[in-house]
Motif scaffolding. Structure first.
Motif: not given
Length: 223
Positions: A19-30, A108-122
């Motif tokens: 499975s997989c988590v794709i975690w997106l950061h916020g503005l000005g971060d990395s 990894i099938p789509a139903n085993k992927i979480v798309l996550a994010g904080f602030s702009q990434g959220g």
């Protein structure tokens, strides 16, 4: 903004990734800003979750005087209904979709992927996840808002109508007001989405208690 693949920090599990988590950061971060959270999530030692922390492209940000920084889209003003440059949002959506599709191609099938994010990434995790045409395991939106304020994005995909959505927000958030996150939750809830809303006694950040509960949620939606 180029349409090339996003560079990312990848944290592999000790066993083969299932499975997989794709975690997106916020503005000005990395991606480096959130990569250290993996051990804090309290996941089982034998978990099989691959974590991907992509870096947003560098671009000028209007509210910061045109200063060039990592950003998923330009922020034009503090007005919630005109804050997000929708053209930039859509350009980043294409790149994030490509990341998801790369994981699907890797087995990894789509139903085993979480798309996550904080602030702009959220903002991007909500916008992209709600429009993605395959069912995801979950969507996580931390300390963020909808680019349309109280309005859901256009061209919503039915595939993620029942997908678990986790929305967290800080009660003392000085960057994205609490009401902005609640407005997004109310819009999702009104439209029948499967979203859970929880606030924490924090500013525009994450705290250990929250991260532990996020780990429990990830363990649930990915198993």
């Amino acid at each position: 903004m180029t349409q090339s693949s996003l560079e990312a920090i990848v944290v592999e599990p000790t066993s083969k990734a299932a499975s997989c988590v794709i975690w997106l950061h916020g503005l000005g971060d990395s991606g480096a800003g959130f990569a250290p959270v993996v051990p804090v999530l309290g996941l089982p030692s034998d978990h099989s979750i691959r974590f991907i922390f992509p870096h947003a492209p560098e671009q000028a940000v209007t509210i910061n005087g045109g200063y060039i920084m990592r950003s998923w889209y330009d922020i034009k003003s503090m007005d919630l209904h005109d804050r997000a440059d929708i053209t930039g949002v859509q350009a980043s959506e294409l790149q994030i979709k490509r990341l998801i599709e790369q994981q699907i191609s890797a087995g990894i099938p789509a139903n085993k992927i979480v798309l996550a994010g904080f602030s702009q990434g959220g903002v991007m995790s909500l916008f992209t996840g709600l429009r993605f045409e395959q069912s995801l395991a979950g969507i996580m939106a931390l300390s963020c808002y909808l680019p349309g304020g109280e309005h859901l994005p256009e061209q919503l995909a039915q595939a993620n109508k029942a997908t678990p959505i986790l929305q967290n927000h800080g009660e003392q958030d000085e960057v994205v007001p609490l009401f902005a996150g609640k407005m997004a939750y109310d819009a999702l809830n009104h439209a029948g989405y499967n979203s859970v809303w929880k606030t924490y006694p924090m500013a525009h950040s994450v705290i250990p208690t929250q991260l532990s509960e996020i780990g429990q949620w990830l363990n649930k939606v990915l198993n």
